[in-house]
Design a protein around this motif. Structure first.
Motif, PDB file in Angstrom:
ATOM      1  N   GLU A   1       0.830  -1.210   0.000  1.00 34.38           N
ATOM      2  CA  GLU A   1       0.000   0.000   0.000  1.00 34.38           C
ATOM      3  C   GLU A   1       0.861   1.255   0.000  1.00 34.38           C
ATOM      4  OE1 GLU A   1      -3.964  -1.512   2.411  1.00 34.38           O
ATOM      5  OE2 GLU A   1      -2.147  -1.057   3.541  1.00 34.38           O
ATOM      6  N   LEU A   2       1.960   1.234   0.741  1.00 30.00           N
ATOM      7  CA  LEU A   2       2.854   2.393   0.782  1.00 30.00           C
ATOM      8  C   LEU A   2       3.459   2.660  -0.591  1.00 30.00           C
ATOM      9  CD1 LEU A   2       4.657   1.696   4.172  1.00 30.00           C
ATOM     10  CD2 LEU A   2       3.058   3.570   3.714  1.00 30.00           C
ATOM     11  N   ASN A   3       3.879   1.606  -1.260  1.00 31.82           N
ATOM     12  CA  ASN A   3       4.421   1.770  -2.610  1.00 31.82           C
ATOM     13  C   ASN A   3       3.371   2.337  -3.561  1.00 31.82           C
ATOM     14  OD1 ASN A   3       7.176   0.949  -2.543  1.00 31.82           O
ATOM     15  ND2 ASN A   3       6.563  -1.192  -2.396  1.00 31.82           N
ATOM     16  N   LEU A   4       2.132   1.887  -3.431  1.00 30.52           N
ATOM     17  CA  LEU A   4       1.055   2.386  -4.276  1.00 30.52           C
ATOM     18  C   LEU A   4       0.790   3.860  -4.005  1.00 30.52           C
ATOM     19  CD1 LEU A   4      -1.219   1.853  -6.331  1.00 30.52           C
ATOM     20  CD2 LEU A   4      -2.665   1.158  -4.411  1.00 30.52           C
ATOM     21  N   LEU A   5       0.736   4.229  -2.739  1.00 32.96           N
ATOM     22  CA  LEU A   5       0.432   5.604  -2.363  1.00 32.96           C
ATOM     23  C   LEU A   5       1.522   6.581  -2.784  1.00 32.96           C
ATOM     24  CD1 LEU A   5      -1.057   5.076   1.208  1.00 32.96           C
ATOM     25  CD2 LEU A   5      -2.268   5.970  -0.777  1.00 32.96           C
ATOM     26  N   PHE A   6       2.783   6.153  -2.695  1.00 35.88           N
ATOM     27  CA  PHE A   6       3.887   7.068  -2.951  1.00 35.88           C
ATOM     28  C   PHE A   6       4.539   6.861  -4.321  1.00 35.88           C
ATOM     29  CE2 PHE A   6       3.285   7.418   1.549  1.00 35.88           C
ATOM     30  CZ  PHE A   6       3.610   8.738   1.838  1.00 35.88           C
ATOM     31  N   GLY A   7       3.988   5.963  -5.124  1.00 35.53           N
ATOM     32  CA  GLY A   7       4.525   5.767  -6.458  1.00 35.53           C
ATOM     33  C   GLY A   7       5.921   5.181  -6.469  1.00 35.53           C
ATOM     34  N   THR A   8       6.203   4.308  -5.512  1.00 33.83           N
ATOM     35  CA  THR A   8       7.528   3.701  -5.399  1.00 33.83           C
ATOM     36  C   THR A   8       7.427   2.194  -5.600  1.00 33.83           C
ATOM     37  OG1 THR A   8       7.226   3.583  -2.984  1.00 33.83           O
ATOM     38  CG2 THR A   8       8.396   5.500  -3.859  1.00 33.83           C
ATOM     39  N   ASN A   9       8.569   1.523  -5.514  1.00 35.60           N
ATOM     40  CA  ASN A   9       8.585   0.078  -5.728  1.00 35.60           C
ATOM     41  C   ASN A   9       9.660  -0.577  -4.853  1.00 35.60           C
ATOM     42  OD1 ASN A   9       7.779  -2.377  -6.926  1.00 35.60           O
ATOM     43  ND2 ASN A   9       9.396  -2.228  -8.462  1.00 35.60           N
ATOM     44  N   TYR A  10       9.665  -0.226  -3.575  1.00 40.25           N
ATOM     45  CA  TYR A  10      10.665  -0.767  -2.668  1.00 40.25           C
ATOM     46  C   TYR A  10      10.315  -2.189  -2.250  1.00 40.25           C
ATOM     47  CZ  TYR A  10      12.524   3.948  -2.398  1.00 40.25           C
ATOM     48  OH  TYR A  10      13.068   5.167  -2.721  1.00 40.25           O
ATOM     49  N   LYS A  11      11.330  -3.040  -2.155  1.00 44.58           N
ATOM     50  CA  LYS A  11      11.134  -4.438  -1.797  1.00 44.58           C
ATOM     51  C   LYS A  11      11.159  -4.662  -0.291  1.00 44.58           C
ATOM     52  CE  LYS A  11      11.182  -5.450  -6.170  1.00 44.58           C
ATOM     53  NZ  LYS A  11       9.903  -5.759  -6.868  1.00 44.58           N
ATOM     54  N   ARG A  12      11.806  -3.759   0.432  1.00 44.11           N
ATOM     55  CA  ARG A  12      11.916  -3.903   1.885  1.00 44.11           C
ATOM     56  C   ARG A  12      11.448  -2.633   2.568  1.00 44.11           C
ATOM     57  NH1 ARG A  12      16.797  -5.832   0.092  1.00 44.11           N
ATOM     58  NH2 ARG A  12      17.871  -3.961   0.852  1.00 44.11           N
ATOM     59  N   LEU A  13      10.798  -2.807   3.701  1.00 40.72           N
ATOM     60  CA  LEU A  13      10.284  -1.656   4.433  1.00 40.72           C
ATOM     61  C   LEU A  13      11.419  -0.761   4.917  1.00 40.72           C
ATOM     62  CD1 LEU A  13       7.681  -0.340   5.493  1.00 40.72           C
ATOM     63  CD2 LEU A  13       8.051  -1.565   7.634  1.00 40.72           C
ATOM     64  N   GLY A  14      12.568  -1.372   5.250  1.00 39.83           N
ATOM     65  CA  GLY A  14      13.702  -0.571   5.703  1.00 39.83           C
ATOM     66  C   GLY A  14      14.139   0.458   4.675  1.00 39.83           C
ATOM     67  N   GLU A  15      14.121   0.084   3.398  1.00 41.50           N
ATOM     68  CA  GLU A  15      14.455   1.011   2.325  1.00 41.50           C
ATOM     69  C   GLU A  15      13.437   2.145   2.245  1.00 41.50           C
ATOM     70  OE1 GLU A  15      16.478  -0.578  -1.533  1.00 41.50           O
ATOM     71  OE2 GLU A  15      14.933  -2.027  -0.943  1.00 41.50           O
ATOM     72  N   PHE A  16      12.166   1.775   2.330  1.00 39.02           N
ATOM     73  CA  PHE A  16      11.109   2.783   2.272  1.00 39.02           C
ATOM     74  C   PHE A  16      11.238   3.749   3.447  1.00 39.02           C
ATOM     75  CE2 PHE A  16       6.979   4.627   2.914  1.00 39.02           C
ATOM     76  CZ  PHE A  16       6.531   4.871   1.617  1.00 39.02           C
ATOM     77  N   ASP A  17      11.548   3.210   4.616  1.00 41.67           N
ATOM     78  CA  ASP A  17      11.727   4.032   5.806  1.00 41.67           C
ATOM     79  C   ASP A  17      12.857   5.031   5.595  1.00 41.67           C
ATOM     80  OD1 ASP A  17      11.779   5.083   8.349  1.00 41.67           O
ATOM     81  OD2 ASP A  17      12.581   3.283   9.300  1.00 41.67           O
TER      82      ASP A  17
END
Length: 243
Positions: free
Chosen positions: A173-189
């Motif tokens: 959901e975070l990737n969808l909302l922010f237009g990203t494609n991270y595989k790990r939550l740590g990267e997104f954080d």
């Protein structure tokens, strides 16, 4: 034809803009900060009641100054807005509508766009289920991701008093909302949440804290995997940096 006022005195009365949540959520998922700024420029000044297809005339120089962009960037983003489709469901059908179906940059210094009434009514909606956005603060944000987050926070801020001002999201959901494609939550954080929080802490009266959610019960063996976050809305007293 509806005309966007060239007198900014009306803007100074209030920086608060009401936008229906269906449209907010569609633009939150869009990968375009400038398009959001253009949307709020329209919400500031559009007063005429829309018809089926309303023509709007905007001073190009004024729009560029408001969004802090040049004309070349404006043209590129208007084109992207033409390619953006807003969708919603009602009792009869699932609807898809282009945000700006027609745009014309005149040599007289004005931009003419045509928008369908269903989109303009979302912008002008003030009755139920709206999000109140401080557009002036939105203009100060440095990142498109910060703009998406502030819209989510403003939506939470509009929740009823008895509803907790928080939202849970998994990584998908975070990737969808922010237009990203991270595989790990740590990267997104590291690349999204932390920089966005720093931007909002500096420039916005609303910010957030967040908890990491894991996929295992506390009593199970092995290392739990971070799978999502819970975002909590907080009030903030911005402390701008000197540089």
């Amino acid at each position: 034809m509806a005309t966007i006022s060239t007198k900014r005195k009306t803007v100074k009365k209030s920086n608060l803009v009401k936008i229906k949540n269906d449209l907010v959520e569609s633009f939150v998922k869009s990968n375009n900060l400038t398009a959001l700024k253009i949307l709020f420029f329209l919400a500031y000044d559009l007063k005429s009641k829309p018809t089926h297809l309303t023509k709007i005339k905007i001073n190009t120089k004024q729009l560029c100054e408001y969004c802090n962009i040049n004309e070349q960037t404006l043209k590129k983003n208007i084109k992207r807005m033409q390619e953006t489709s807003v969708s919603w469901k009602d009792e009869k059908a699932e609807n898809f509508v282009s945000v700006i179906p027609i745009a014309k940059f005149g040599y007289n210094g004005f931009l003419e766009i045509e928008m369908f009434d269903c989109i303009l009514n979302m912008i002008l909606e003030v009755k139920n289920k709206y999000t109140l956005v401080n557009a002036e603060q939105l203009m100060r944000l440095k990142s498109k991701h910060s703009a998406r987050m502030i819209l989510l926070l403003e939506m939470m801020n509009g929740f009823d008093e008895h509803v907790p001002k928080l939202k849970k999201y998994d990584l998908e959901e975070l990737n969808l909302l922010f237009g990203t494609n991270y595989k790990r939550l740590g990267e997104f954080d590291r690349k999204i949440l932390k920089p966005v929080k720093e931007d909002l802490d500096t420039n916005s009266k609303l910010s957030f804290v967040y908890d990491v959610n894991y996929d295992k019960e506390a009593h199970t063996v092995g290392r739990a995997k971070a799978v999502g976050v819970t975002i909590h809305l907080i009030d903030n007293n911005p402390q701008p940096t000197l540089f």
